[in-house]
Design a protein around this motif. Structure first.
Motif, PDB file in Angstrom:
ATOM      1  N   ASP A   1      27.414   8.571  -0.573  1.00 26.17           N
ATOM      2  CA  ASP A   1      26.688   7.335  -0.258  1.00 26.17           C
ATOM      3  C   ASP A   1      25.356   7.635   0.419  1.00 26.17           C
ATOM      4  O   ASP A   1      24.334   7.013   0.107  1.00 26.17           O
ATOM      5  N   ILE A   2      25.363   8.571   1.350  1.00 26.59           N
ATOM      6  CA  ILE A   2      24.123   8.926   2.053  1.00 26.59           C
ATOM      7  C   ILE A   2      23.102   9.486   1.065  1.00 26.59           C
ATOM      8  O   ILE A   2      21.925   9.116   1.088  1.00 26.59           O
ATOM      9  N   LEU A   3      23.539  10.381   0.185  1.00 25.38           N
ATOM     10  CA  LEU A   3      22.615  10.967  -0.790  1.00 25.38           C
ATOM     11  C   LEU A   3      22.072   9.914  -1.753  1.00 25.38           C
ATOM     12  O   LEU A   3      20.906   9.957  -2.134  1.00 25.38           O
ATOM     13  N   ARG A   4      22.908   8.964  -2.135  1.00 22.27           N
ATOM     14  CA  ARG A   4      22.444   7.888  -3.015  1.00 22.27           C
ATOM     15  C   ARG A   4      21.404   7.013  -2.325  1.00 22.27           C
ATOM     16  O   ARG A   4      20.436   6.575  -2.937  1.00 22.27           O
ATOM     17  N   GLN A   5      21.617   6.746  -1.054  1.00 25.96           N
ATOM     18  CA  GLN A   5      20.719   5.848  -0.335  1.00 25.96           C
ATOM     19  C   GLN A   5      19.362   6.482  -0.048  1.00 25.96           C
ATOM     20  O   GLN A   5      18.358   5.785  -0.004  1.00 25.96           O
ATOM     21  N   VAL A   6      19.316   7.787   0.141  1.00 26.85           N
ATOM     22  CA  VAL A   6      18.040   8.426   0.472  1.00 26.85           C
ATOM     23  C   VAL A   6      17.326   9.009  -0.746  1.00 26.85           C
ATOM     24  O   VAL A   6      16.206   9.492  -0.616  1.00 26.85           O
ATOM     25  N   SER A   7      17.942   8.956  -1.915  1.00 29.95           N
ATOM     26  CA  SER A   7      17.317   9.575  -3.088  1.00 29.95           C
ATOM     27  C   SER A   7      16.013   8.879  -3.475  1.00 29.95           C
ATOM     28  O   SER A   7      15.031   9.542  -3.820  1.00 29.95           O
ATOM     29  N   GLU A   8      15.973   7.573  -3.394  1.00 35.13           N
ATOM     30  CA  GLU A   8      14.762   6.832  -3.759  1.00 35.13           C
ATOM     31  C   GLU A   8      13.611   7.178  -2.811  1.00 35.13           C
ATOM     32  O   GLU A   8      12.497   7.465  -3.252  1.00 35.13           O
ATOM     33  N   ILE A   9      13.893   7.200  -1.527  1.00 37.18           N
ATOM     34  CA  ILE A   9      12.866   7.556  -0.545  1.00 37.18           C
ATOM     35  C   ILE A   9      12.440   9.015  -0.726  1.00 37.18           C
ATOM     36  O   ILE A   9      11.261   9.359  -0.581  1.00 37.18           O
ATOM     37  N   GLY A  10      13.390   9.882  -1.058  1.00 36.35           N
ATOM     38  CA  GLY A  10      13.066  11.294  -1.278  1.00 36.35           C
ATOM     39  C   GLY A  10      12.128  11.495  -2.451  1.00 36.35           C
ATOM     40  O   GLY A  10      11.192  12.295  -2.376  1.00 36.35           O
ATOM     41  N   ILE A  11      12.355  10.771  -3.529  1.00 37.67           N
ATOM     42  CA  ILE A  11      11.492  10.892  -4.707  1.00 37.67           C
ATOM     43  C   ILE A  11      10.088  10.381  -4.386  1.00 37.67           C
ATOM     44  O   ILE A  11       9.088  11.021  -4.736  1.00 37.67           O
ATOM     45  N   ILE A  12      10.004   9.243  -3.706  1.00 35.36           N
ATOM     46  CA  ILE A  12       8.698   8.707  -3.317  1.00 35.36           C
ATOM     47  C   ILE A  12       7.992   9.660  -2.358  1.00 35.36           C
ATOM     48  O   ILE A  12       6.783   9.904  -2.465  1.00 35.36           O
ATOM     49  N   SER A  13       8.731  10.247  -1.414  1.00 38.83           N
ATOM     50  CA  SER A  13       8.131  11.181  -0.450  1.00 38.83           C
ATOM     51  C   SER A  13       7.607  12.427  -1.135  1.00 38.83           C
ATOM     52  O   SER A  13       6.567  12.968  -0.751  1.00 38.83           O
ATOM     53  N   LEU A  14       8.314  12.897  -2.145  1.00 41.07           N
ATOM     54  CA  LEU A  14       7.855  14.073  -2.885  1.00 41.07           C
ATOM     55  C   LEU A  14       6.529  13.772  -3.588  1.00 41.07           C
ATOM     56  O   LEU A  14       5.594  14.575  -3.541  1.00 41.07           O
ATOM     57  N   GLY A  15       6.438  12.602  -4.211  1.00 41.41           N
ATOM     58  CA  GLY A  15       5.180  12.210  -4.842  1.00 41.41           C
ATOM     59  C   GLY A  15       4.049  12.064  -3.835  1.00 41.41           C
ATOM     60  O   GLY A  15       2.919  12.502  -4.083  1.00 41.41           O
ATOM     61  N   MET A  16       4.347  11.487  -2.672  1.00 42.03           N
ATOM     62  CA  MET A  16       3.330  11.343  -1.624  1.00 42.03           C
ATOM     63  C   MET A  16       2.877  12.702  -1.106  1.00 42.03           C
ATOM     64  O   MET A  16       1.699  12.885  -0.774  1.00 42.03           O
ATOM     65  N   THR A  17       3.804  13.661  -1.045  1.00 40.70           N
ATOM     66  CA  THR A  17       3.440  15.002  -0.592  1.00 40.70           C
ATOM     67  C   THR A  17       2.414  15.617  -1.521  1.00 40.70           C
ATOM     68  O   THR A  17       1.430  16.214  -1.070  1.00 40.70           O
ATOM     69  N   PHE A  18       2.616  15.471  -2.825  1.00 44.04           N
ATOM     70  CA  PHE A  18       1.656  16.021  -3.780  1.00 44.04           C
ATOM     71  C   PHE A  18       0.304  15.320  -3.686  1.00 44.04           C
ATOM     72  O   PHE A  18      -0.735  15.958  -3.813  1.00 44.04           O
ATOM     73  N   VAL A  19       0.316  14.013  -3.459  1.00 43.62           N
ATOM     74  CA  VAL A  19      -0.942  13.274  -3.320  1.00 43.62           C
ATOM     75  C   VAL A  19      -1.703  13.766  -2.094  1.00 43.62           C
ATOM     76  O   VAL A  19      -2.916  14.014  -2.150  1.00 43.62           O
ATOM     77  N   ILE A  20      -1.019  13.942  -0.984  1.00 40.14           N
ATOM     78  CA  ILE A  20      -1.675  14.382   0.250  1.00 40.14           C
ATOM     79  C   ILE A  20      -2.150  15.826   0.115  1.00 40.14           C
ATOM     80  O   ILE A  20      -3.232  16.186   0.587  1.00 40.14           O
ATOM     81  N   LEU A  21      -1.370  16.685  -0.539  1.00 37.86           N
ATOM     82  CA  LEU A  21      -1.770  18.080  -0.708  1.00 37.86           C
ATOM     83  C   LEU A  21      -3.023  18.237  -1.560  1.00 37.86           C
ATOM     84  O   LEU A  21      -3.808  19.160  -1.354  1.00 37.86           O
ATOM     85  N   THR A  22      -3.222  17.331  -2.499  1.00 42.35           N
ATOM     86  CA  THR A  22      -4.402  17.423  -3.344  1.00 42.35           C
ATOM     87  C   THR A  22      -5.626  16.794  -2.696  1.00 42.35           C
ATOM     88  O   THR A  22      -6.696  16.766  -3.294  1.00 42.35           O
ATOM     89  N   GLY A  23      -5.484  16.281  -1.483  1.00 43.48           N
ATOM     90  CA  GLY A  23      -6.635  15.762  -0.750  1.00 43.48           C
ATOM     91  C   GLY A  23      -6.792  14.265  -0.810  1.00 43.48           C
ATOM     92  O   GLY A  23      -7.701  13.713  -0.218  1.00 43.48           O
ATOM     93  N   GLY A  24      -5.930  13.583  -1.505  1.00 40.11           N
ATOM     94  CA  GLY A  24      -6.026  12.132  -1.566  1.00 40.11           C
ATOM     95  C   GLY A  24      -5.018  11.494  -0.640  1.00 40.11           C
ATOM     96  O   GLY A  24      -3.951  12.020  -0.398  1.00 40.11           O
ATOM     97  N   ILE A  25      -5.364  10.368  -0.092  1.00 37.87           N
ATOM     98  CA  ILE A  25      -4.451   9.616   0.751  1.00 37.87           C
ATOM     99  C   ILE A  25      -4.247   8.270   0.071  1.00 37.87           C
ATOM    100  O   ILE A  25      -5.193   7.511  -0.110  1.00 37.87           O
ATOM    101  N   ASP A  26      -3.037   8.000  -0.335  1.00 42.48           N
ATOM    102  CA  ASP A  26      -2.735   6.759  -1.027  1.00 42.48           C
ATOM    103  C   ASP A  26      -1.626   6.048  -0.263  1.00 42.48           C
ATOM    104  O   ASP A  26      -0.464   6.422  -0.352  1.00 42.48           O
ATOM    105  N   LEU A  27      -1.999   5.048   0.495  1.00 46.50           N
ATOM    106  CA  LEU A  27      -1.027   4.335   1.325  1.00 46.50           C
ATOM    107  C   LEU A  27      -0.351   3.186   0.584  1.00 46.50           C
ATOM    108  O   LEU A  27       0.500   2.518   1.144  1.00 46.50           O
ATOM    109  N   SER A  28      -0.711   2.967  -0.658  1.00 42.72           N
ATOM    110  CA  SER A  28      -0.148   1.831  -1.383  1.00 42.72           C
ATOM    111  C   SER A  28       1.182   2.157  -2.056  1.00 42.72           C
ATOM    112  O   SER A  28       1.762   1.293  -2.705  1.00 42.72           O
TER     113      SER A  28
END
Length: 126
Positions: free
Chosen positions: A61-88
């Motif tokens: 249950d815990i893994l299911r609940q955090v998977s969506e946030i984990g996927i979004i966080s991974l995408g945000m990490t790549f955006v920030i690493l490339t120099g862009g900040i996307d808060l939307s």
């Protein structure tokens, strides 16, 4: 004759620098272990005496609940690493989830594919 001041042996200097680097490297892991310990201490026990926190169903249950946030966080990490900040991203996630939920609950013949398509179209127009 003056006695020259000899530097400390190289191995001694490396050991002292190495300990600081090792401690800073595992700082996040130490924090995670502390949180896990607190969760284990605060976890209720089942009638058999086992910790409910460690039961396979709870871990799933815990893994299911955090998977969506984990996927979004991974995408945000790549955006920030490339120099862009996307808060939307958070608002796009909320909008797409709401649209998909509305399509699934409000229309009688909708499928998951229709809900996902509607969510993508609405989020793209954002």
């Amino acid at each position: 004759m003056d006695n020259p001041v000899l530097p400390a042996p190289v191995s001694a200097v490396r050991k002292s620098e190495g300990i600081g680097k090792v401690l800073s490297r595992f700082q996040g892991l130490a924090g995670l272990l502390i949180i896990l310990g607190i969760a284990l201490l605060a976890s209720p026990r089942s009638s058999g005496g086992a910790l409910i926190f460690l039961e396979p169903g709870n871990i799933t249950d815990i893994l299911r609940q955090v998977s969506e946030i984990g996927i979004i966080s991974l995408g945000m990490t790549f955006v920030i690493l490339t120099g862009g900040i996307d808060l939307s991203v958070g608002s796009a996630l909320a909008l797409s989830s709401s649209i998909a939920g509305l399509v699934l609950t409000r229309s009688a013949n909708s499928s998951i594919a229709v809900a996902i398509t509607a969510a993508i179209v609405c989020t793209t127009l954002l």
